[in-house]
Design an enzyme around this catalytic site. Structure first.
Site, short mmCIF file in Angstrom:
data_model
loop_
_atom_site.label_atom_id
_atom_site.label_comp_id
_atom_site.label_asym_id
_atom_site.label_seq_id
_atom_site.Cartn_x
_atom_site.Cartn_y
_atom_site.Cartn_z
N CYS A 74 -1.82 6.83 1.58
CA CYS A 74 -2.70 7.41 0.87
C CYS A 74 -3.11 7.26 -0.56
CB CYS A 74 -2.77 8.64 1.26
SG CYS A 74 -3.74 10.22 -0.08
N CYS A 188 -9.67 3.86 -1.12
CA CYS A 188 -8.81 5.55 -0.50
C CYS A 188 -8.41 4.55 0.97
CB CYS A 188 -9.93 6.76 0.11
SG CYS A 188 -9.77 7.79 0.73
#
Ligand code: DGL
Length: 272
Positions: A74, A188
């Site tokens: 992440c 992302c």
């Protein structure tokens, strides 16, 4: 280490794109996949809350699972919480940060965009990467508050309109001094889940840079230099059960949409 135990962590299912890349280079590894979906999306969480969630989750998961390494799959968490996690736990943490260096190496027009969550875009870490590796080119930071959620909906079998995706990605297509964006960093881990849609909806063709393969190679390097628990003479490695276990902080179970995602990423068999 051929059969390491790896912990892979994200706010939702985006980190599965990293897990799929890990599986390609470490086919013998076992995984605990943690999705902090009770707090999804991380993109607009306050810094202090995000650090605290990561710390609290690792405090439970690391002693229980005893991984050889933890992969923070992440960008939003990695660009903020890695120093705290590394100082608190005695195991290698490998992060996922926007692939600005590779993008700066492949761009021909010298106009690059970083498409990421609002959290990742505002981090000093991201700005430092640009200063260090991309000072000679034009880099546009594009924060999308909605694209990670649209990716979750898309892989969950929900209807996601083209217009909704276009609205999020259009600001990443820019012109600067007569040159157009030719490279977009997928900053992302959720965004590669929409890869086909992104390619179809792009106003013009670009190179999409997904850091997952590079992260997987980095994990291999780190594990090579890391002595894991050894197996004594006559002992067999314990290899029972599935090679992929999930922990959803919301209490969600592995449902048909997750199975479909695992199938699409070619990692469905790890649950068997
Ligand atoms: N997958 C996460 C990342 O790479 C973020 C998604 C979210 O906003 O929670 O940044």
């Amino acid at each position: 280490m051929n059969e390491p135990k790896l912990l892979v962590f994200d706010s939702g299912l985006g980190g599965l794109t990293v897990l799929a890349a890990l599986h390609r280079v470490l086919p013998g590894a076992s995984y605990l996949y943690i999705a902090d979906d009770a707090a999804f999306p991380y993109g607009d969480l306050a810094d202090g809350d995000l650090i605290e969630r990561c710390r609290a989750i690792m405090t439970k998961a690391v002693p229980a699972y005893r991984p050889d390494a933890a992969i923070i799959a992440c960008n939003t968490a990695s660009t903020l919480a890695l120093p705290v996690l590394r100082s608190r736990f005695h195991l290698p943490f490998i992060g996922t940060v926007p692939a600005i260096k590779p993008a700066a190496e492949v761009t021909e027009s010298g106009v690059v965009s970083v498409l990421a969550t609002p959290g990742t875009v505002k981090r000093d870490y991201t700005r430092d990467l640009i200063q260090t590796y991309a000072g000679h080119i034009h880099v546009r930071l594009v924060g999308s508050a909605k694209l990670a959620g649209l990716a979750e909906k898309h892989i969950g079998g929900g209807q996601v309109d083209d217009a909704a995706i276009s609205t999020e990605i259009t600001p990443a297509f820019a012109e600067k001094d007569g040159k157009r964006t030719d490279t977009i960093v997928l900053g992302c881990t959720h965004f590669p889940l929409l890869r086909d849609r992104l390619e179809t909806l792009a106003p013009w063709p670009v190179t999409w840079v997904d850091p997952a393969p590079a992260i997987a190679r980095r994990v291999v390097t780190v594990l090579d230099g890391f002595a894991g628990p050894s197996i004594g003479p006559g002992q067999q490695p314990v290899k029972s059960g599935p090679k992929l276990t999930f922990w959803f902080t919301s209490g969600r179970d592995v449902d048909p949409s997750i199975l479909a995602t695992l199938t699409a990423l070619r990692i469905r068999h790890l649950l068997a």
